[in-house]
Design a protein around this motif. Sequence first.
Motif, PDB file in Angstrom:
ATOM      1  N   GLU A 219       9.800 -10.045   3.291  1.00 55.24           N
ATOM      2  CA  GLU A 219       9.030  -8.996   2.618  1.00 55.24           C
ATOM      3  C   GLU A 219       8.460  -9.517   1.308  1.00 55.24           C
ATOM      4  N   VAL A 220       7.149  -9.357   1.156  1.00 54.33           N
ATOM      5  CA  VAL A 220       6.448  -9.891  -0.010  1.00 54.33           C
ATOM      6  C   VAL A 220       5.396  -8.886  -0.466  1.00 54.33           C
ATOM      7  N   TYR A 221       5.320  -8.696  -1.787  1.00 53.91           N
ATOM      8  CA  TYR A 221       4.327  -7.801  -2.392  1.00 53.91           C
ATOM      9  C   TYR A 221       3.304  -8.647  -3.136  1.00 53.91           C
ATOM     10  N   PHE A 222       2.009  -8.296  -2.993  1.00 51.13           N
ATOM     11  CA  PHE A 222       0.921  -9.065  -3.598  1.00 51.13           C
ATOM     12  C   PHE A 222       0.080  -8.200  -4.530  1.00 51.13           C
ATOM     13  N   GLU A 223      -0.303  -8.775  -5.650  1.00 47.97           N
ATOM     14  CA  GLU A 223      -1.387  -8.262  -6.477  1.00 47.97           C
ATOM     15  C   GLU A 223      -2.419  -9.376  -6.553  1.00 47.97           C
ATOM     16  N   VAL A 224      -3.438  -9.281  -5.701  1.00 54.41           N
ATOM     17  CA  VAL A 224      -4.374 -10.379  -5.495  1.00 54.41           C
ATOM     18  C   VAL A 224      -5.455 -10.383  -6.568  1.00 54.41           C
ATOM     19  N   ALA A 225      -5.645 -11.528  -7.193  1.00 53.23           N
ATOM     20  CA  ALA A 225      -6.703 -11.705  -8.184  1.00 53.23           C
ATOM     21  C   ALA A 225      -8.016 -12.016  -7.480  1.00 53.23           C
ATOM     22  N   LYS A 226      -9.097 -11.511  -8.033  1.00 53.02           N
ATOM     23  CA  LYS A 226     -10.408 -11.826  -7.477  1.00 53.02           C
ATOM     24  C   LYS A 226     -10.801 -13.246  -7.883  1.00 53.02           C
ATOM     25  N   LYS A 233     -17.706 -14.618  -3.248  1.00 56.60           N
ATOM     26  CA  LYS A 233     -16.313 -14.213  -3.383  1.00 56.60           C
ATOM     27  C   LYS A 233     -15.449 -15.011  -2.407  1.00 56.60           C
ATOM     28  N   VAL A 234     -14.331 -15.492  -2.908  1.00 56.81           N
ATOM     29  CA  VAL A 234     -13.427 -16.284  -2.076  1.00 56.81           C
ATOM     30  C   VAL A 234     -12.355 -15.366  -1.498  1.00 56.81           C
ATOM     31  N   GLY A 241       3.707 -14.186  10.518  1.00 55.53           N
ATOM     32  CA  GLY A 241       3.932 -14.233  11.958  1.00 55.53           C
ATOM     33  C   GLY A 241       2.614 -14.264  12.697  1.00 55.53           C
ATOM     34  N   LYS A 242       2.424 -13.323  13.593  1.00 52.96           N
ATOM     35  CA  LYS A 242       1.183 -13.277  14.363  1.00 52.96           C
ATOM     36  C   LYS A 242       0.146 -12.352  13.726  1.00 52.96           C
ATOM     37  N   GLN A 243       0.380 -11.909  12.504  1.00 46.71           N
ATOM     38  CA  GLN A 243      -0.545 -11.004  11.827  1.00 46.71           C
ATOM     39  C   GLN A 243      -1.270 -11.724  10.699  1.00 46.71           C
ATOM     40  N   LEU A 244      -2.551 -11.389  10.539  1.00 48.21           N
ATOM     41  CA  LEU A 244      -3.357 -11.936   9.449  1.00 48.21           C
ATOM     42  C   LEU A 244      -3.948 -10.785   8.642  1.00 48.21           C
ATOM     43  N   VAL A 245      -3.782 -10.843   7.312  1.00 43.18           N
ATOM     44  CA  VAL A 245      -4.340  -9.843   6.410  1.00 43.18           C
ATOM     45  C   VAL A 245      -5.454 -10.498   5.608  1.00 43.18           C
ATOM     46  N   GLU A 246      -6.619  -9.847   5.561  1.00 41.90           N
ATOM     47  CA  GLU A 246      -7.767 -10.360   4.820  1.00 41.90           C
ATOM     48  C   GLU A 246      -8.096  -9.411   3.669  1.00 41.90           C
ATOM     49  N   VAL A 247      -8.181  -9.978   2.455  1.00 42.44           N
ATOM     50  CA  VAL A 247      -8.445  -9.157   1.268  1.00 42.44           C
ATOM     51  C   VAL A 247      -9.391  -9.898   0.333  1.00 42.44           C
ATOM     52  N   LEU A 248      -9.939  -9.139  -0.654  1.00 44.03           N
ATOM     53  CA  LEU A 248     -10.731  -9.739  -1.737  1.00 44.03           C
ATOM     54  C   LEU A 248     -10.029  -9.536  -3.076  1.00 44.03           C
ATOM     55  N   GLY A 249      -9.470  -8.390  -3.332  1.00 49.70           N
ATOM     56  CA  GLY A 249      -8.735  -8.118  -4.563  1.00 49.70           C
ATOM     57  C   GLY A 249      -8.038  -6.787  -4.417  1.00 49.70           C
TER      58      GLY A 249
END
Length: 394
Positions: A219-226, A233-234, A241-249
């Motif tokens: 279990e991991v919590y993220f606060e993603v920087a832009k 935008k990167v 596992g078999k899941q992929l999460v895509e985010v920008l910020g």
Amino acid sequence: MELSKARELIQKYKDGTLTPAEKAILESWYLDLAKAERTPIDAETLESHLDEVWNALPLNNKAEIERGKVLSLFWRFVAAASVILILGVGTYFFYTGKNTAPIAEVVHPTDVAPGESKAVLTLADGAEIVLDSIVNGQLAREGNTSIVKTNPGEIVYTPSGEKTGGDNTLIYNTITTPKAGQFQVRLPDGTKVWLNAQSSVRFPTAFTGPERVVEIMGEVYFEVAKMTAGQRKVPFKVLAGKQLVEVLGTRFNINSYQDEGKIKTTLLEGSIKVRESGNANGGVLLRPGQQSELAAAGKDRAGSKQGFDVKTVNAGAVVAWKDGFFRFDNVGLPELMRQLARWYDMDVVYRAPAGDHEFVGQIERSAPLSKVLKILEMGDVHFRVEGKTIVVTE
């Protein structure tokens, strides 16, 4: 409870001599009155009494929940004929079940300390650094990135800005927390990452490509920087596992423990797309307050959208572990015990059926194991501690 005893407890409350256990007894009595059809008690009178008792309860003043919201939740449990159990400063706990539990003191011969900030950093060459035993300051240098321990339980990756050679090979590090451990890291792009017990995150020491990709377990919590490269935008991607999460910020939590049987992704802020890795066209978009569930391989997912089930949840409760609390929202006993096992580094054995117990509420993660079990035992569940094992008994 007889009316004379109730009056005695109310008088003790007014005198300021009511003990925590007596407060719980008084609460339970009022709830029994609420659910008993034969009791001619009007709502206004009951609310007045409950408000008196509520004002006497030792709730944590720093709790996120506003008083009005808690009272609303409280009345929801009254209507459901449930029991509210309140023990100790800063700790409140709701138990919902079929039977009202007895209030009793339980003495545990042994105790187990809660988890703390500890983790192991594995460098690209395989060298390991035990982070909880290292003093603050620079720990290592990987490529053009300095690794610095700034506070207990936290390290920061800081790019130096220097450029060396033409080798663009990514250098990866891994941070792993054991049972009874948690840790925080700030990645080179400024993204903040919190690891719960028995979790890991693998990441490059510098983000130089067209996307930022990290891998996690547990279990991991993220606060993603832009992050931008020129005008572009990167994107930030998390492989669990078999899941992929895509985010920008954004801010989100991923629970991917293997023993939970599913991957739960909860969005607090921003927007993310969740899909199965290898399926570029599938997936679902989440809005703040939504949680997706992806069943483990072989599990029945009939009727789910793109392999995912999406529901609205209390996102604050999901990430309460990061702020030092267990928060339960109709959690069954097996799931609750898995959380305790990870945080207190224990095994769990059932000598009695798990039953249909459900728990709602909050307990501080800084509490010793005996205190947590004592609270749970008021929900008509019983335990025995044998060395490193919690035994669920009759």
